[in-house]
Scaffold this motif. Structure first.
Motif, PDB file in Angstrom:
ATOM      1  N   ALA A 119       7.905  -2.734  -9.212  1.00 44.66           N
ATOM      2  CA  ALA A 119       7.794  -1.583  -8.316  1.00 44.66           C
ATOM      3  C   ALA A 119       6.420  -1.505  -7.657  1.00 44.66           C
ATOM      4  CB  ALA A 119       8.087  -0.292  -9.078  1.00 44.66           C
ATOM      5  N   VAL A 120       5.391  -1.862  -8.406  1.00 40.12           N
ATOM      6  CA  VAL A 120       4.036  -1.865  -7.844  1.00 40.12           C
ATOM      7  C   VAL A 120       3.934  -2.887  -6.719  1.00 40.12           C
ATOM      8  CG1 VAL A 120       1.613  -2.324  -8.360  1.00 40.12           C
ATOM      9  CG2 VAL A 120       3.015  -1.034  -9.997  1.00 40.12           C
ATOM     10  N   ILE A 121       4.457  -4.082  -6.962  1.00 40.12           N
ATOM     11  CA  ILE A 121       4.422  -5.132  -5.945  1.00 40.12           C
ATOM     12  C   ILE A 121       5.205  -4.710  -4.705  1.00 40.12           C
ATOM     13  CG2 ILE A 121       5.131  -7.501  -5.423  1.00 40.12           C
ATOM     14  CD1 ILE A 121       4.652  -8.128  -8.426  1.00 40.12           C
ATOM     15  N   LEU A 122       6.382  -4.153  -4.920  1.00 36.48           N
ATOM     16  CA  LEU A 122       7.222  -3.747  -3.793  1.00 36.48           C
ATOM     17  C   LEU A 122       6.575  -2.616  -2.997  1.00 36.48           C
ATOM     18  CD1 LEU A 122      10.753  -3.783  -5.474  1.00 36.48           C
ATOM     19  CD2 LEU A 122       9.784  -5.502  -3.930  1.00 36.48           C
ATOM     20  N   ALA A 123       5.996  -1.640  -3.691  1.00 31.61           N
ATOM     21  CA  ALA A 123       5.358  -0.524  -2.991  1.00 31.61           C
ATOM     22  C   ALA A 123       4.171  -0.998  -2.162  1.00 31.61           C
ATOM     23  CB  ALA A 123       4.918   0.540  -3.991  1.00 31.61           C
TER      24      ALA A 123
END
Length: 247
Positions: A119-123
Protein backbone atom coordinates in the motif's frame (compact mmCIF):
# COMPACT_ATOMS: atom_id res chain seq x y z
CA UNK A 1 5.20 25.97 13.58
CA UNK A 2 1.71 27.51 13.28
CA UNK A 3 0.85 28.26 9.63
CA UNK A 4 4.11 26.70 8.41
CA UNK A 5 2.03 24.47 6.11
CA UNK A 6 -0.42 27.13 4.96
CA UNK A 7 -1.58 26.44 1.41
CA UNK A 8 -0.42 22.81 1.49
CA UNK A 9 -2.56 19.70 1.08
CA UNK A 10 -1.78 16.51 2.99
CA UNK A 11 -3.09 12.96 2.73
CA UNK A 12 -2.68 10.87 5.90
CA UNK A 13 -3.49 7.19 5.54
CA UNK A 14 -4.91 5.50 8.62
CA UNK A 15 -5.74 8.84 10.17
CA UNK A 16 -8.80 7.96 12.22
CA UNK A 17 -7.06 7.06 15.48
CA UNK A 18 -3.78 6.73 17.30
CA UNK A 19 -0.65 8.06 15.67
CA UNK A 20 -2.46 8.84 12.42
CA UNK A 21 -5.04 11.02 14.15
CA UNK A 22 -2.28 12.86 16.00
CA UNK A 23 -0.49 13.51 12.72
CA UNK A 24 -3.63 14.69 10.93
CA UNK A 25 -4.48 17.11 13.74
CA UNK A 26 -0.97 18.57 13.87
CA UNK A 27 -0.71 19.06 10.11
CA UNK A 28 -4.08 20.82 10.13
CA UNK A 29 -3.06 22.96 13.11
CA UNK A 30 0.01 24.03 11.14
CA UNK A 31 -2.14 25.15 8.22
CA UNK A 32 -2.48 22.19 5.87
CA UNK A 33 -5.77 21.02 4.39
CA UNK A 34 -5.94 17.36 5.35
CA UNK A 35 -7.51 14.24 3.89
CA UNK A 36 -7.39 11.17 6.11
CA UNK A 37 -8.29 7.58 5.35
CA UNK A 38 -9.89 4.94 7.51
CA UNK A 39 -10.73 1.29 6.90
CA UNK A 40 -13.54 0.62 9.37
CA UNK A 41 -13.51 3.36 12.02
CA UNK A 42 -15.94 5.83 10.41
CA UNK A 43 -17.12 7.33 13.69
CA UNK A 44 -13.57 7.90 14.85
CA UNK A 45 -12.58 9.39 11.49
CA UNK A 46 -15.56 11.74 11.61
CA UNK A 47 -14.54 12.78 15.12
CA UNK A 48 -11.01 13.62 13.98
CA UNK A 49 -12.48 15.73 11.16
CA UNK A 50 -14.80 17.45 13.64
CA UNK A 51 -11.93 18.12 16.05
CA UNK A 52 -9.88 19.66 13.27
CA UNK A 53 -12.80 21.83 12.16
CA UNK A 54 -13.46 22.95 15.74
CA UNK A 55 -9.85 24.08 15.97
CA UNK A 56 -10.22 26.12 12.77
CA UNK A 57 -8.70 23.62 10.36
CA UNK A 58 -9.88 21.85 7.22
CA UNK A 59 -10.18 18.08 6.81
CA UNK A 60 -12.29 15.30 5.35
CA UNK A 61 -12.29 11.52 5.66
CA UNK A 62 -12.08 8.82 2.98
CA UNK A 63 -13.05 5.19 3.46
CA UNK A 64 -10.17 3.11 2.11
CA UNK A 65 -8.81 -0.33 2.90
CA UNK A 66 -5.06 -0.16 2.40
CA UNK A 67 -5.01 -3.84 1.41
CA UNK A 68 -7.12 -3.01 -1.66
CA UNK A 69 -5.24 -1.38 -4.55
CA UNK A 70 -8.31 0.41 -5.92
CA UNK A 71 -8.95 2.02 -2.52
CA UNK A 72 -5.37 3.25 -2.25
CA UNK A 73 -5.51 4.82 -5.70
CA UNK A 74 -8.95 6.31 -5.08
CA UNK A 75 -7.83 7.99 -1.85
CA UNK A 76 -5.20 9.96 -3.75
CA UNK A 77 -7.68 10.82 -6.49
CA UNK A 78 -10.32 12.00 -4.01
CA UNK A 79 -7.82 14.18 -2.19
CA UNK A 80 -6.80 15.95 -5.39
CA UNK A 81 -10.42 16.27 -6.54
CA UNK A 82 -11.40 17.90 -3.24
CA UNK A 83 -8.44 20.22 -2.78
CA UNK A 84 -6.99 20.58 -6.28
CA UNK A 85 -3.47 19.50 -5.35
CA UNK A 86 -1.34 17.22 -3.20
CA UNK A 87 1.84 18.32 -1.45
CA UNK A 88 2.34 15.93 1.46
CA UNK A 89 1.77 12.18 1.63
CA UNK A 90 1.95 10.49 5.03
CA UNK A 91 1.86 6.69 4.80
CA UNK A 92 0.70 5.86 8.30
CA UNK A 93 -1.80 3.02 7.85
CA UNK A 94 -0.40 -0.23 9.14
CA UNK A 95 -0.95 -3.28 11.25
CA UNK A 96 -0.27 -6.95 11.39
CA UNK A 97 -0.86 -10.26 13.05
CA UNK A 98 1.43 -10.76 16.00
CA UNK A 99 2.35 -14.41 16.39
CA UNK A 100 5.33 -16.65 15.88
CA UNK A 101 5.88 -17.61 12.27
CA UNK A 102 4.81 -21.22 12.74
CA UNK A 103 1.47 -19.96 14.08
CA UNK A 104 0.77 -17.52 11.24
CA UNK A 105 -1.56 -18.32 8.37
CA UNK A 106 -0.48 -17.33 4.86
CA UNK A 107 -3.46 -14.97 4.68
CA UNK A 108 -2.17 -13.10 7.75
CA UNK A 109 1.29 -12.80 6.23
CA UNK A 110 -0.17 -11.55 2.95
CA UNK A 111 -2.34 -8.92 4.61
CA UNK A 112 0.52 -7.63 6.77
CA UNK A 113 2.71 -7.18 3.70
CA UNK A 114 -0.16 -5.75 1.64
CA UNK A 115 -1.01 -3.05 4.18
CA UNK A 116 2.47 -2.26 5.47
CA UNK A 117 4.47 -2.48 2.24
CA UNK A 118 2.45 -2.76 -0.96
CA UNK A 119 0.00 0.00 0.00
CA UNK A 120 2.88 2.37 0.73
CA UNK A 121 4.43 1.69 -2.66
CA UNK A 122 1.11 2.09 -4.46
CA UNK A 123 0.24 5.33 -2.64
CA UNK A 124 3.62 6.81 -3.49
CA UNK A 125 3.38 5.77 -7.13
CA UNK A 126 -0.07 7.33 -7.46
CA UNK A 127 0.91 10.48 -5.57
CA UNK A 128 3.87 11.11 -7.86
CA UNK A 129 1.36 12.10 -10.54
CA UNK A 130 0.57 15.14 -8.40
CA UNK A 131 3.54 15.94 -6.17
CA UNK A 132 5.82 18.66 -7.47
CA UNK A 133 9.07 20.29 -6.35
CA UNK A 134 8.94 20.75 -2.59
CA UNK A 135 6.71 17.71 -2.20
CA UNK A 136 7.08 15.63 0.92
CA UNK A 137 6.58 11.89 1.44
CA UNK A 138 6.73 10.68 5.03
CA UNK A 139 6.45 7.00 5.84
CA UNK A 140 5.55 5.87 9.33
CA UNK A 141 7.61 2.78 9.96
CA UNK A 142 8.53 1.25 13.30
CA UNK A 143 11.51 0.99 15.57
CA UNK A 144 11.04 -2.77 15.15
CA UNK A 145 12.80 -2.39 11.81
CA UNK A 146 15.95 -1.96 13.90
CA UNK A 147 15.25 -3.78 17.13
CA UNK A 148 13.06 -6.84 17.74
CA UNK A 149 13.24 -7.44 21.49
CA UNK A 150 10.73 -10.26 21.80
CA UNK A 151 9.18 -13.07 19.78
CA UNK A 152 6.02 -12.88 17.72
CA UNK A 153 6.68 -9.79 15.60
CA UNK A 154 9.08 -11.12 12.96
CA UNK A 155 6.76 -10.61 9.95
CA UNK A 156 5.72 -7.17 11.19
CA UNK A 157 9.37 -6.24 11.68
CA UNK A 158 10.19 -7.51 8.19
CA UNK A 159 7.48 -5.29 6.71
CA UNK A 160 8.83 -2.23 8.49
CA UNK A 161 12.37 -3.08 7.46
CA UNK A 162 11.15 -3.08 3.87
CA UNK A 163 9.89 0.48 4.33
CA UNK A 164 13.32 1.57 5.56
CA UNK A 165 14.92 0.18 2.40
CA UNK A 166 12.22 1.64 0.17
CA UNK A 167 12.76 5.07 1.69
CA UNK A 168 16.48 5.01 0.99
CA UNK A 169 15.99 3.80 -2.58
CA UNK A 170 13.28 6.28 -3.46
CA UNK A 171 15.30 9.18 -2.10
CA UNK A 172 17.66 8.65 -5.06
CA UNK A 173 14.79 8.52 -7.54
CA UNK A 174 12.87 11.50 -6.21
CA UNK A 175 15.66 13.96 -5.48
CA UNK A 176 15.86 15.13 -9.13
CA UNK A 177 12.14 15.95 -8.91
CA UNK A 178 12.66 18.10 -5.82
CA UNK A 179 10.67 15.67 -3.63
CA UNK A 180 11.97 14.40 -0.30
CA UNK A 181 11.06 11.11 1.36
CA UNK A 182 11.76 10.07 4.93
CA UNK A 183 10.76 7.29 7.30
CA UNK A 184 9.72 8.02 10.88
CA UNK A 185 10.27 5.02 13.18
CA UNK A 186 8.29 5.41 16.41
CA UNK A 187 9.01 3.39 19.49
CA UNK A 188 6.28 2.63 22.05
CA UNK A 189 3.55 5.27 21.78
CA UNK A 190 0.48 5.46 24.01
CA UNK A 191 -2.52 4.50 21.82
CA UNK A 192 -5.64 2.39 22.18
CA UNK A 193 -3.82 -0.52 20.55
CA UNK A 194 -0.69 -0.10 22.67
CA UNK A 195 -1.65 1.61 25.94
CA UNK A 196 1.01 2.88 28.27
CA UNK A 197 -0.63 0.90 31.07
CA UNK A 198 -1.20 -2.25 29.01
CA UNK A 199 0.15 -5.73 29.78
CA UNK A 200 3.12 -5.36 27.43
CA UNK A 201 4.15 -1.96 28.79
CA UNK A 202 6.60 -3.16 31.48
CA UNK A 203 8.54 -5.20 28.92
CA UNK A 204 8.84 -2.22 26.56
CA UNK A 205 9.67 0.29 29.29
CA UNK A 206 12.47 -1.95 30.47
CA UNK A 207 14.09 -1.61 27.05
CA UNK A 208 13.88 2.19 26.94
CA UNK A 209 16.07 5.03 28.22
CA UNK A 210 13.10 7.27 29.02
CA UNK A 211 10.70 5.83 31.55
CA UNK A 212 7.55 6.58 29.56
CA UNK A 213 5.72 5.94 26.32
CA UNK A 214 5.58 8.59 23.63
CA UNK A 215 2.50 10.69 22.97
CA UNK A 216 0.84 10.89 19.56
CA UNK A 217 1.31 14.66 19.63
CA UNK A 218 5.08 14.15 19.70
CA UNK A 219 4.95 12.02 16.56
CA UNK A 220 2.68 14.59 14.94
CA UNK A 221 5.11 17.40 15.69
CA UNK A 222 8.01 15.44 14.21
CA UNK A 223 6.05 14.64 11.05
CA UNK A 224 4.94 18.26 10.68
CA UNK A 225 8.56 19.39 10.79
CA UNK A 226 9.47 16.90 8.06
CA UNK A 227 6.50 18.14 6.02
CA UNK A 228 7.51 21.77 6.40
CA UNK A 229 9.88 24.24 4.77
CA UNK A 230 12.79 23.72 7.17
CA UNK A 231 13.36 20.04 6.33
CA UNK A 232 14.36 20.33 2.69
CA UNK A 233 17.87 18.94 3.25
CA UNK A 234 16.61 15.74 4.88
CA UNK A 235 15.82 12.83 2.58
CA UNK A 236 16.29 9.08 2.57
CA UNK A 237 16.52 9.11 6.37
CA UNK A 238 15.16 6.54 8.79
CA UNK A 239 14.50 8.65 11.85
CA UNK A 240 13.93 7.10 15.26
CA UNK A 241 11.58 8.72 17.77
CA UNK A 242 11.65 6.02 20.40
CA UNK A 243 12.46 7.26 23.89
CA UNK A 244 15.85 5.58 23.70
CA UNK A 245 14.50 2.15 22.70
CA UNK A 246 17.56 1.71 20.48
CA UNK A 247 20.03 3.58 22.70
Amino acid sequence: MADSLEGKVALVTGGSRGIGAGIAKRLAADGASVALTYANSKDQADQVVADIAAAGGTAFAIQADSAVEADVVASVTETVQRYGQLDILVNNAGGGTFATLDEMATADIDRTLAVNVRAVILAIRESLKHLGPGGRIINIGSINAERVPFAGISVYAASKGAIAGLTRGLARELAPKGITINNVQPGPVDTDNNPADGPAAPLMLAAMALDRFGDVSEIGAFVSFLAGPDSGYITGANLNIDGGFTA
